[in-house]
Design an enzyme around this catalytic site. Structure first.
Site, PDB file in Angstrom:
ATOM      1  N   LYS A 212     -11.064 -73.312  59.049  1.00 35.45           N
ATOM      2  CA  LYS A 212     -10.136 -72.423  59.745  1.00 35.45           C
ATOM      3  C   LYS A 212      -9.935 -71.144  58.946  1.00 35.45           C
ATOM      4  O   LYS A 212      -9.386 -71.170  57.854  1.00 35.45           O
ATOM      5  CB  LYS A 212      -8.772 -73.082  59.945  1.00 35.45           C
ATOM      6  CG  LYS A 212      -7.861 -72.203  60.814  1.00 35.45           C
ATOM      7  CD  LYS A 212      -6.426 -72.641  60.813  1.00 35.45           C
ATOM      8  CE  LYS A 212      -5.604 -71.983  59.717  1.00 35.45           C
ATOM      9  NZ  LYS A 212      -5.434 -70.531  59.867  1.00 35.45           N
ATOM     10  N   GLY A 264      -4.822 -70.262  49.100  1.00 33.69           N
ATOM     11  CA  GLY A 264      -3.674 -69.550  49.659  1.00 33.69           C
ATOM     12  C   GLY A 264      -2.513 -69.583  48.705  1.00 33.69           C
ATOM     13  O   GLY A 264      -2.697 -69.695  47.494  1.00 33.69           O
ATOM     14  N   SER A 265      -1.311 -69.527  49.246  1.00 34.35           N
ATOM     15  CA  SER A 265      -0.139 -69.422  48.383  1.00 34.35           C
ATOM     16  C   SER A 265       0.226 -70.761  47.753  1.00 34.35           C
ATOM     17  O   SER A 265      -0.108 -71.828  48.277  1.00 34.35           O
ATOM     18  CB  SER A 265       1.053 -68.910  49.184  1.00 34.35           C
ATOM     19  OG  SER A 265       1.488 -69.922  50.066  1.00 34.35           O
ATOM     20  N   THR A 266       0.910 -70.700  46.612  1.00 36.04           N
ATOM     21  CA  THR A 266       1.379 -71.915  45.946  1.00 36.04           C
ATOM     22  C   THR A 266       2.345 -72.677  46.846  1.00 36.04           C
ATOM     23  O   THR A 266       2.327 -73.899  46.903  1.00 36.04           O
ATOM     24  CB  THR A 266       2.046 -71.547  44.605  1.00 36.04           C
ATOM     25  OG1 THR A 266       1.033 -71.025  43.736  1.00 36.04           O
ATOM     26  CG2 THR A 266       2.680 -72.752  43.938  1.00 36.04           C
ATOM     27  N   GLY A 269       0.351 -74.507  49.325  1.00 39.87           N
ATOM     28  CA  GLY A 269      -0.404 -75.516  48.589  1.00 39.87           C
ATOM     29  C   GLY A 269       0.437 -76.752  48.313  1.00 39.87           C
ATOM     30  O   GLY A 269      -0.025 -77.891  48.430  1.00 39.87           O
ATOM     31  N   GLU A 286      -6.633 -73.751  45.605  1.00 40.42           N
ATOM     32  CA  GLU A 286      -6.750 -72.502  44.828  1.00 40.42           C
ATOM     33  C   GLU A 286      -5.549 -71.676  45.232  1.00 40.42           C
ATOM     34  O   GLU A 286      -5.503 -71.142  46.340  1.00 40.42           O
ATOM     35  CB  GLU A 286      -8.032 -71.747  45.188  1.00 40.42           C
ATOM     36  CG  GLU A 286      -9.315 -72.480  44.844  1.00 40.42           C
ATOM     37  CD  GLU A 286      -9.615 -72.487  43.365  1.00 40.42           C
ATOM     38  OE1 GLU A 286      -8.877 -71.846  42.590  1.00 40.42           O
ATOM     39  OE2 GLU A 286     -10.582 -73.146  42.972  1.00 40.42           O
ATOM     40  N   CYS A 320      -5.564 -63.180  44.303  1.00 40.31           N
ATOM     41  CA  CYS A 320      -4.722 -64.170  43.625  1.00 40.31           C
ATOM     42  C   CYS A 320      -4.848 -64.038  42.107  1.00 40.31           C
ATOM     43  O   CYS A 320      -3.925 -64.346  41.373  1.00 40.31           O
ATOM     44  CB  CYS A 320      -5.073 -65.572  44.072  1.00 40.31           C
ATOM     45  SG  CYS A 320      -6.829 -65.883  44.076  1.00 40.31           S
ATOM     46  N   GLU A 417       4.640 -63.637  42.770  1.00 37.11           N
ATOM     47  CA  GLU A 417       3.397 -63.017  43.202  1.00 37.11           C
ATOM     48  C   GLU A 417       3.675 -62.077  44.374  1.00 37.11           C
ATOM     49  O   GLU A 417       4.233 -62.475  45.389  1.00 37.11           O
ATOM     50  CB  GLU A 417       2.410 -64.097  43.634  1.00 37.11           C
ATOM     51  CG  GLU A 417       1.053 -63.534  43.978  1.00 37.11           C
ATOM     52  CD  GLU A 417       0.053 -64.618  44.385  1.00 37.11           C
ATOM     53  OE1 GLU A 417       0.453 -65.558  45.080  1.00 37.11           O
ATOM     54  OE2 GLU A 417      -1.122 -64.507  44.008  1.00 37.11           O
TER      55      GLU A 417
END
Lengths: 507, 288
Positions: A212, A264-266, A269, A286, A320, A417
């Site tokens: 996706k 993507g973002s923490t 995640g 990641e 990132c 971030e």
């Protein structure tokens, strides 16, 4: 001889050498002017709408819903993508399962590799088209999509293709078997490149995939689906479903998926890791970063300044591993900051399709608003903000490159971030202090160190708790090199032979 | 002459190279093979877990900073010390119901396992690291590095061999750890702490607690300054899910590796070392 030399010298003088400005500032205005250098878009076709790619076919979404994709440089609608429902995700997973058990696991590893080599070649053949589409869809400068994203994506397929029939050399004393169906969810900052990072190692190890792309940048993934057909890849080996978070969560929570790969973002995640709790589904994450870039007094300063610019402003800072926290050793702080400002003045912000553009459009309105909120937070926290003075296009989401000085470790703009062209600058005195400050974050993805002293490089690079350390360089990528984070920046590695581990079970 | 009165040992915890009692002052009873009370073990609390993590974190820099050769020497030294005190451990295992032969086999296997990992200390980086042939003018290499502090549940049914099998790969890779000993058979773990203490392992590298798993599960798995959690016993699905969920708070790596036969080769592997390693890739330009 002497006479000749003198004549030559005299001629040189006569040419009218223009001295540089007294303060050594880069005086671009006085020397060069840039003409527009727009990339022609004649060679690309963008359809009005795109369907899902399931089992080797482009199919309409079951609910018939589509969502618009905006060109962030113009705010105009570019095209629309299908919104995959649960049913569509089920169909894609079923196709992937069938392909895994059927053709893909029965063909020999050598032949499997040849399909992946074909994909690498096809990307190269259509490189120009992919680069233009990537820039139109995502807002990144054509210079970067042409010279970085597309060639690296092709290189990833080429690299992993060669692994397909050599897996027995990758895992000492173990036999590697594929996991099955991999669900892969990729971000909007490097759409084609992230697709390559995900799909290439999955296929090389014998898995099939349901991928996706991000909802704001799905275009090149669907073009890639065309390549899968052109390569003659068996149906169902690669399936591409478009949609937003909802579609992603249906992939994550699907019972018949053996592995999830997410970039993507923490924050997201952690949600994914939680959804997978108690299951045998493997995963790699990641995630975000807040990369430290440490400049020592003995660094080659001009190169370091270029490096800092590249570290934070590459891809509008939508990276990132961006070097978003700069640590300058006290003695050179004024000089570095002055040079940074001078260099920033020369950055051209504007049309992503102009070949001169350094900084293109912010990827989406949402991200544009998020960055602006952070700028406000920074100012409210008492930091000093500096932005370059360039003119911005009237339409489109553009953000001036920005520096914050007078910040402290606890400031939000230092800790969180931002994912935009925003750099915070702090100083330090000793090596230990630099390392300590660099490590003072929950993240641990990437960082940089600049010094002329080799022993200092090894000291600092081995003490930074990050998955990647760039010494006297920054933001370099290569398919042979593992990439991934420590601490809250993720789990697992992509790239290199380490990138094979997450896609195999070892017997 | 009256019979000599035996001096009984007080079983304490091992935190930061010291042997404190649990701060909670609580105890639980440990039984021998016949169901008789053998000793009181410390019933550690959340505070003990926290203290141990602080010690483990403090010890990390020194331990990680040592050469691989040195860490290998120290693991070998643990094996030497254990070899010398074999009889004590055989006795101790017998009291909890082991037959002599089995107890001896377990202690021998424990010593051999330490030697096995001692030998890996300066080799796994070569096997699992790489120099990457990048396409640009750069030199780069990828090296495994320890993750930091690892919390461990030692296997319940193998008081000595189980504990050593989960501890050795974690520390040989430069991590420090906090181990919760077998709940039913904690005494060998405390005695093993004495072996560690006499074998040059710096204080804080290995911390050993005793107590109830259920009580300490949350505290061991949610601590924000812990990088990984390692357990090998089969447990019910609900509890496994809980451990995984706790790991999401700070993205702790959860390594669950069910082992059925601790004497077998499946119980020792360099992959147990790399399970608790990160890979770092370092780049540098090549040129003038």
């Amino acid at each position: 001889m002497d006479d000749e030399k003198q004549t030559a010298d005299a001629e040189t003088v006569e040419k009218g050498f223009k001295p540089s400005s007294p303060n050594s500032k880069l005086d671009f205005n006085g020397f060069w002017e840039y003409d527009d250098a727009p990339q022609s878009t004649d060679s690309v076709d963008i359809e009005e709408q795109y369907n899902l790619f399931i089992d080797g076919e482009f199919v309409s979404p079951t609910k018939g819903r589509y969502f618009e994709s905006i060109n962030p440089a113009t705010e105009q609608s570019l095209t629309s993508f299908a919104e995959a429902t649960k049913q569509d995700v089920d169909n894609a997973v079923e196709a992937a399962r069938k392909a895994f058990e059927g053709s893909w696991s029965t063909i020999s590893a050598k032949e499997r590799g040849k399909y992946i080599f074909r994909l690498a070649r096809l990307i190269k053949e259509r490189a120009r088209e992919f680069a233009i589409l990537e820039s139109m869809d995502g807002g990144k400068p054509i210079r970067e999509s042409r010279d970085v994203d597309v060639p690296l994506a092709a290189a990833h397929f080429f690299y992993y293709a060669g692994w397909a029939d050599k897996l027995e050399y990758a895992f000492p004393a173990r036999k590697a078997e594929p996991l099955g169906v991999a669900g892969q969810i990729i971000p909007w900052n490097f759409p084609l490149l992230m697709l390559a990072w995900k799909i290439a190692p999955a296929l090389a190890t014998g898995n099939t995939v349901v991928l996706k792309p991000a909802e704001s940048t799905s275009l090149t993934a669907l073009k890639f689906a065309e390549l899968c057909r052109d390569a003659g890849l068996p149906d169902g080996v690669v399936n591409i479903v478009t949609g937003a978070g909802q579609t992603g969560s249906q992939i994550v929570n699907h019972d018949d998926i053996d592995k999830i790969a997410f970039t993507g973002s923490t924050k997201v995640g952690k949600i994914i890791k939680k959804s997978l709790a108690g299951t045998d589904t493997k995963y790699t994450l990641e995630l975000g970063g807040k990369g430290p870039n440490i400049i020592f007094e003995d660094a080659p300063i001009d190169q370091a300044v270029e490096g800092i610019i590249n570290a934070i402003f590459f891809n509008q800072g939508h990276v990132c591993c961006a070097g978003s926290r700069l640590f300058v050793q006290e003695g050179i702080a004024d000089e570095v900051i002055q040079k940074l400002r001078d260099r920033m003045e020369t950055l051209i912000v504007g049309d992503p399709l102009d070949k001169n553009t350094d900084i293109g459009a912010i990827n989406s309105e949402q991200q544009y608003n998020k960055i602006n909120e952070y700028l406000e937070v920074g100012v409210n926290e008492g930091a000093d903000m500096y932005q370059n003075s360039c003119e911005l296009p009237e339409k489109g989401y553009y953000c001036r490159p920005t520096l914050f000085t007078n910040v402290s470790q606890s400031n939000k703009i230092v800790q969180e971030e931002i994912f935009g062209p925003v750099l915070t600058i702090q100083t330090f005195r000793t090596v230990e202090e630099g390392i300590e400050k660099a490590n003072n974050t929950p993240y641990g993805l990437a960082g940089g160190v600049w010094t002329d002293k080799g022993s200092k490089i090894f000291n600092v690079s081995s003490n930074i708790r990050n998955g990647i350390v760039w010494a006297n360089t920054y933001n370099k990528f290569d398919p042979t090199s593992p990439f991934g984070g420590y601490k809250e920046s993720g789990e697992g590695r992509e790239g290199g032979l380490h990138g094979l581990y997450p896609y195999v079970k070892l017997k | 002459m009256s019979d000599r009165v035996e001096v009984l040992k007080t079983y304490k915890t091992y935190i930061g190279g010291n042997f404190p009692r649990t701060e909670s002052g609580r105890h639980y009873e440990v039984y021998d093979g016949d169901g008789e009370i053998l000793a009181n073990a410390c019933q550690c609390s959340r505070k003990d877990v926290r203290d141990a993590v602080v010690e483990a974190r403090n010890a990390f820099e020194d331990w990680n900073g040592r050469s691989a050769y040195n860490r290998g020497q120290i693991l070998y030294r643990i094996a030497e010390m254990l070899e010398m005190r074999k009889a004590q451990f055989v006795d101790e295992l017998e009291t909890v119901g082991y037959k002599t032969k089995k107890a001896e086999a377990e202690v021998n296997a424990s010593i051999d396992r330490l030697i096995y990992y001692a030998g890996w200390s300066d080799k796994y980086q070569q096997v699992f690291g790489s120099i990457n042939p990048v396409a640009s003018n750069h030199f780069n290499f990828s090296m495994p590095e320890p993750m930091g502090v690892v919390n461990i549940w030692a296997p319940e049914e193998r008081p000595l061999l189980g504990l050593i099998s989960v501890m050795a790969p974690v520390i040989v890779g430069g991590n420090t750890c906090v181990i919760l000993a077998s709940e039913k058979y904690p005494l060998s773990a405390v005695s093993f702490a004495e072996v560690l203490h006499s074998s040059d392992v710096p204080g804080g590298v290995v911390n050993i607690l005793t107590g109830y798993r259920d009580e300490l599960l949350e505290h061991m798995t949610t601590h924000m300054d812990v990088n990984a959690f390692f357990y090998t016993d089969e447990i019910e699905q609900e509890k496994r899910k809980q451990i995984d969920e706790h790991g999401t708070l700070n993205l702790k790596r959860i390594r669950y590796t069910p082992i059925t036969d601790w004497q077998s080769e499946e119980a020792e592997s360099p992959y147990f070392i790399t399970d608790f390693q990160e890979t770092k890739t370092t780049w540098h330009p090549v040129g003038l």
